[in-house]
Design a protein around this motif. Structure first.
Motif, PDB file in Angstrom:
ATOM      1  N   LEU A 196       4.305  -1.433  -1.445  1.00  0.00           N
ATOM      2  CA  LEU A 196       3.877  -1.404  -2.842  1.00  0.00           C
ATOM      3  C   LEU A 196       2.385  -1.669  -2.999  1.00  0.00           C
ATOM      4  O   LEU A 196       1.716  -1.009  -3.789  1.00  0.00           O
ATOM      5  CB  LEU A 196       4.686  -2.403  -3.671  1.00  0.00           C
ATOM      6  CG  LEU A 196       6.160  -2.047  -3.869  1.00  0.00           C
ATOM      7  CD1 LEU A 196       6.926  -3.202  -4.504  1.00  0.00           C
ATOM      8  CD2 LEU A 196       6.301  -0.761  -4.690  1.00  0.00           C
ATOM      9  N   VAL A 197       1.848  -2.612  -2.233  1.00  0.00           N
ATOM     10  CA  VAL A 197       0.426  -2.899  -2.359  1.00  0.00           C
ATOM     11  C   VAL A 197      -0.409  -1.731  -1.825  1.00  0.00           C
ATOM     12  O   VAL A 197      -1.459  -1.417  -2.370  1.00  0.00           O
ATOM     13  CB  VAL A 197       0.042  -4.248  -1.716  1.00  0.00           C
ATOM     14  CG1 VAL A 197      -0.174  -4.153  -0.224  1.00  0.00           C
ATOM     15  CG2 VAL A 197      -1.171  -4.856  -2.385  1.00  0.00           C
ATOM     16  N   CYS A 198       0.079  -1.057  -0.781  1.00  0.00           N
ATOM     17  CA  CYS A 198      -0.655   0.112  -0.256  1.00  0.00           C
ATOM     18  C   CYS A 198      -0.557   1.288  -1.219  1.00  0.00           C
ATOM     19  O   CYS A 198      -1.540   1.995  -1.435  1.00  0.00           O
ATOM     20  CB  CYS A 198      -0.131   0.499   1.126  1.00  0.00           C
ATOM     21  SG  CYS A 198      -0.621  -0.643   2.425  1.00  0.00           S
ATOM     22  N   LYS A 199       0.623   1.526  -1.787  1.00  0.00           N
ATOM     23  CA  LYS A 199       0.782   2.635  -2.740  1.00  0.00           C
ATOM     24  C   LYS A 199      -0.049   2.426  -3.990  1.00  0.00           C
ATOM     25  O   LYS A 199      -0.556   3.386  -4.567  1.00  0.00           O
ATOM     26  CB  LYS A 199       2.253   2.791  -3.134  1.00  0.00           C
ATOM     27  CG  LYS A 199       3.075   3.543  -2.155  1.00  0.00           C
ATOM     28  CD  LYS A 199       4.443   3.804  -2.732  1.00  0.00           C
ATOM     29  CE  LYS A 199       5.136   4.828  -1.869  1.00  0.00           C
ATOM     30  NZ  LYS A 199       5.996   5.702  -2.606  1.00  0.00           N
ATOM     31  N   ILE A 259      -2.086 -10.221  -0.639  1.00  0.00           N
ATOM     32  CA  ILE A 259      -0.691  -9.771  -0.761  1.00  0.00           C
ATOM     33  C   ILE A 259      -0.336  -8.859   0.408  1.00  0.00           C
ATOM     34  O   ILE A 259       0.752  -8.969   0.989  1.00  0.00           O
ATOM     35  CB  ILE A 259      -0.465  -9.080  -2.117  1.00  0.00           C
ATOM     36  CG1 ILE A 259      -0.695 -10.076  -3.258  1.00  0.00           C
ATOM     37  CG2 ILE A 259       0.938  -8.481  -2.191  1.00  0.00           C
ATOM     38  CD1 ILE A 259      -0.867  -9.432  -4.621  1.00  0.00           C
ATOM     39  N   HIS A 260      -1.263  -7.992   0.783  1.00  0.00           N
ATOM     40  CA  HIS A 260      -1.049  -7.119   1.939  1.00  0.00           C
ATOM     41  C   HIS A 260      -0.866  -7.962   3.201  1.00  0.00           C
ATOM     42  O   HIS A 260       0.048  -7.724   4.006  1.00  0.00           O
ATOM     43  CB  HIS A 260      -2.224  -6.154   2.083  1.00  0.00           C
ATOM     44  CG  HIS A 260      -1.984  -5.050   3.044  1.00  0.00           C
ATOM     45  ND1 HIS A 260      -2.965  -4.210   3.470  1.00  0.00           N
ATOM     46  CD2 HIS A 260      -0.867  -4.634   3.694  1.00  0.00           C
ATOM     47  CE1 HIS A 260      -2.472  -3.342   4.332  1.00  0.00           C
ATOM     48  NE2 HIS A 260      -1.197  -3.585   4.476  1.00  0.00           N
ATOM     49  N   LEU A 261      -1.713  -8.954   3.385  1.00  0.00           N
ATOM     50  CA  LEU A 261      -1.599  -9.850   4.542  1.00  0.00           C
ATOM     51  C   LEU A 261      -0.255 -10.584   4.532  1.00  0.00           C
ATOM     52  O   LEU A 261       0.407 -10.683   5.574  1.00  0.00           O
ATOM     53  CB  LEU A 261      -2.750 -10.856   4.562  1.00  0.00           C
ATOM     54  CG  LEU A 261      -2.687 -11.918   5.657  1.00  0.00           C
ATOM     55  CD1 LEU A 261      -2.799 -11.286   7.039  1.00  0.00           C
ATOM     56  CD2 LEU A 261      -3.764 -12.963   5.449  1.00  0.00           C
ATOM     57  N   LEU A 262       0.154 -11.088   3.370  1.00  0.00           N
ATOM     58  CA  LEU A 262       1.442 -11.776   3.280  1.00  0.00           C
ATOM     59  C   LEU A 262       2.589 -10.843   3.658  1.00  0.00           C
ATOM     60  O   LEU A 262       3.550 -11.269   4.297  1.00  0.00           O
ATOM     61  CB  LEU A 262       1.650 -12.330   1.868  1.00  0.00           C
ATOM     62  CG  LEU A 262       0.760 -13.503   1.465  1.00  0.00           C
ATOM     63  CD1 LEU A 262       0.921 -13.810  -0.025  1.00  0.00           C
ATOM     64  CD2 LEU A 262       1.040 -14.730   2.310  1.00  0.00           C
ATOM     65  N   GLY A 263       2.482  -9.577   3.279  1.00  0.00           N
ATOM     66  CA  GLY A 263       3.501  -8.604   3.655  1.00  0.00           C
ATOM     67  C   GLY A 263       3.582  -8.416   5.158  1.00  0.00           C
ATOM     68  O   GLY A 263       4.671  -8.415   5.739  1.00  0.00           O
ATOM     69  N   ILE A 264       2.438  -8.271   5.791  1.00  0.00           N
ATOM     70  CA  ILE A 264       2.414  -8.083   7.252  1.00  0.00           C
ATOM     71  C   ILE A 264       2.949  -9.325   7.960  1.00  0.00           C
ATOM     72  O   ILE A 264       3.756  -9.230   8.894  1.00  0.00           O
ATOM     73  CB  ILE A 264       0.990  -7.735   7.722  1.00  0.00           C
ATOM     74  CG1 ILE A 264       0.599  -6.349   7.195  1.00  0.00           C
ATOM     75  CG2 ILE A 264       0.879  -7.804   9.246  1.00  0.00           C
ATOM     76  CD1 ILE A 264      -0.866  -6.020   7.329  1.00  0.00           C
ATOM     77  N   VAL A 265       2.525 -10.492   7.508  1.00  0.00           N
ATOM     78  CA  VAL A 265       2.999 -11.746   8.102  1.00  0.00           C
ATOM     79  C   VAL A 265       4.518 -11.882   7.935  1.00  0.00           C
ATOM     80  O   VAL A 265       5.213 -12.335   8.851  1.00  0.00           O
ATOM     81  CB  VAL A 265       2.249 -12.954   7.489  1.00  0.00           C
ATOM     82  CG1 VAL A 265       2.902 -14.269   7.867  1.00  0.00           C
ATOM     83  CG2 VAL A 265       0.786 -12.938   7.919  1.00  0.00           C
ATOM     84  N   ALA A 266       5.034 -11.466   6.776  1.00  0.00           N
ATOM     85  CA  ALA A 266       6.479 -11.545   6.550  1.00  0.00           C
ATOM     86  C   ALA A 266       7.235 -10.623   7.502  1.00  0.00           C
ATOM     87  O   ALA A 266       8.298 -10.998   8.018  1.00  0.00           O
ATOM     88  CB  ALA A 266       6.809 -11.202   5.094  1.00  0.00           C
TER      89      ALA A 266
END
Length: 136
Positions: free
Chosen positions: A127-130, A82-89
């Protein structure tokens, strides 16, 4: 609403929206041409390659929607993805915004597509980091 609930909500809303692209995998090319005219881009001439590209892009959006929906069911297990998907987005959203501007797509398209993708990426990443401590 907890961080987990916000993340799941964001992923489900984005995933469902992206899954809607599945309709364009199957819709007649004439409908796509009508939409093209309706948004002010002129005539859309059929070629097999253009039809293939439109349909495969729609399928990829739908697949990404399925991935978001699936991973939202187990945040703890999939939080690195999910973190990777966020960065890619975020990166992809910046690229798409620039491309839309370079191609002179309609203003509503340029200010919506890329910035919304960036917002999704920021939301997923924040959100995933928090919540990482709670998810792992």
């Amino acid at each position: 609403m907890t961080i987990r609930q916000m993340l799941v909500w964001l992923m489900c809303m984005a995933g469902a929206g992206m899954l809607g692209a599945l309709a364009f995998v199957f819709c007649p090319f004439e409908w796509m041409a009508a939409i093209h005219r309706w948004i002010g881009l002129g005539e859309l001439t059929y070629t097999p390659l253009l039809s293939y590209l439109i349909r495969t892009l729609a399928a990829l959006y739908a697949i990404l929607g399925v991935i978001l929906l699936f991973t939202s069911r187990d945040i703890a297990r999939y939080h690195p993805l999910i973190h990777l998907l966020g960065i890619v987005a975020i990166v992809g959203g910046v690229g798409v915004t620039a491309l839309d501007a370079i191609l002179h797509l309609p203003l509503f398209w340029t200010v919506a597509e890329g910035p919304l993708t960036i917002a999704l990426g920021v939301g997923l990443t924040v959100l995933v980091c928090k919540g990482e401590r709670d998810f792992g």
